[in-house]
Write an enzyme that holds these catalytic residues in place. Structure first.
Site, mmCIF file in Angstrom:
data_model
loop_
_atom_site.group_PDB
_atom_site.id
_atom_site.type_symbol
_atom_site.label_atom_id
_atom_site.label_comp_id
_atom_site.label_asym_id
_atom_site.label_seq_id
_atom_site.Cartn_x
_atom_site.Cartn_y
_atom_site.Cartn_z
ATOM 1 N N PRO A 119 1.049 -0.337 1.551
ATOM 2 C CA PRO A 119 0.061 0.712 1.530
ATOM 3 C C PRO A 119 -0.193 0.839 0.000
ATOM 4 C CG PRO A 119 1.885 1.505 2.578
ATOM 5 C CD PRO A 119 2.477 0.452 2.331
ATOM 6 N N CYS A 120 -0.257 0.089 -1.008
ATOM 7 C CA CYS A 120 -0.661 0.718 -2.109
ATOM 8 C C CYS A 120 -2.711 1.106 -2.330
ATOM 9 C CB CYS A 120 -0.919 -0.374 -3.405
ATOM 10 S SG CYS A 120 -2.362 -1.856 -3.269
#
Length: 173
Positions: A137-138
């Site tokens: 989850p950047c």
């Protein structure tokens, strides 16, 4: 002696929220990006001996986990990953996986958590190289001031993912 072909299987996953291209090797998910993503270019750099083939059937387990995420039935992913990156990139990506669903952190927070507070730019570069956006989850990493910053899928996609995870999410101005 015959040679075995290594495959990268891919398909486009379409949710009501967005369209994403997903790809996997026999080892696991290796690429997630915007539907118009340049999978060929990525594969030439990271897995040059592999052949790319569209195969929705091989991608079904990954589609199922994305459906659960986009429908709000799952807040994490439990699919195998086949990540191609440096040791430092892998360390940064592990930190991203620890960011709780619906929350955001800054690039400097990630650098500090690694014991490298001056490595903010290196951390940002490693985050930009994340091959499996959404799954790692950047999108949960924002600027120190709370503003949205670069995202391989585009800021519109980043904003949509943050809103999906937290209906009350508001970008700091």
């Amino acid at each position: 002696m015959g040679s075995l072909t290594n495959w990268i299987y891919w398909t486009v996953f379409q949710s009501t929220k967005m369209s994403v291209l997903i790809a996997a090797t026999d080892k696991g998910l290796c690429y997630v990006g915007a539907a118009n993503a340049e999978l060929d270019e990525w594969a030439k750099k990271k897995l040059p001996t592999y052949q790319i083939i569209e195969n929705e059937e091989m991608m079904r387990p990954y589609i199922s986990t994305l459906v659960a995420y986009f429908e709000g039935d799952s807040t994490s992913f439990s699919v195998p990953l086949d990540l191609q990156g440096t040791s430092f990139q892998q360390q940064v990506w592990a930190k991203l996986l620890a960011i709780p669903y619906g929350e955001t952190v800054s690039y400097s927070t990630i650098a500090e958590s690694m014991g490298k507070p001056k490595a903010v730019r290196a951390v940002a570069t490693a985050i930009a190289a994340n091959p499996v956006v959404i799954v790692i989850p950047c999108h949960r990493v924002v600027g120190k001031n709370g503003k949205l910053t670069g995202y391989r899928g585009g800021l519109e996609m980043k904003r949509a993912l943050l809103t999906l995870e937290n209906n009350n999410w508001i970008e700091q101005r």
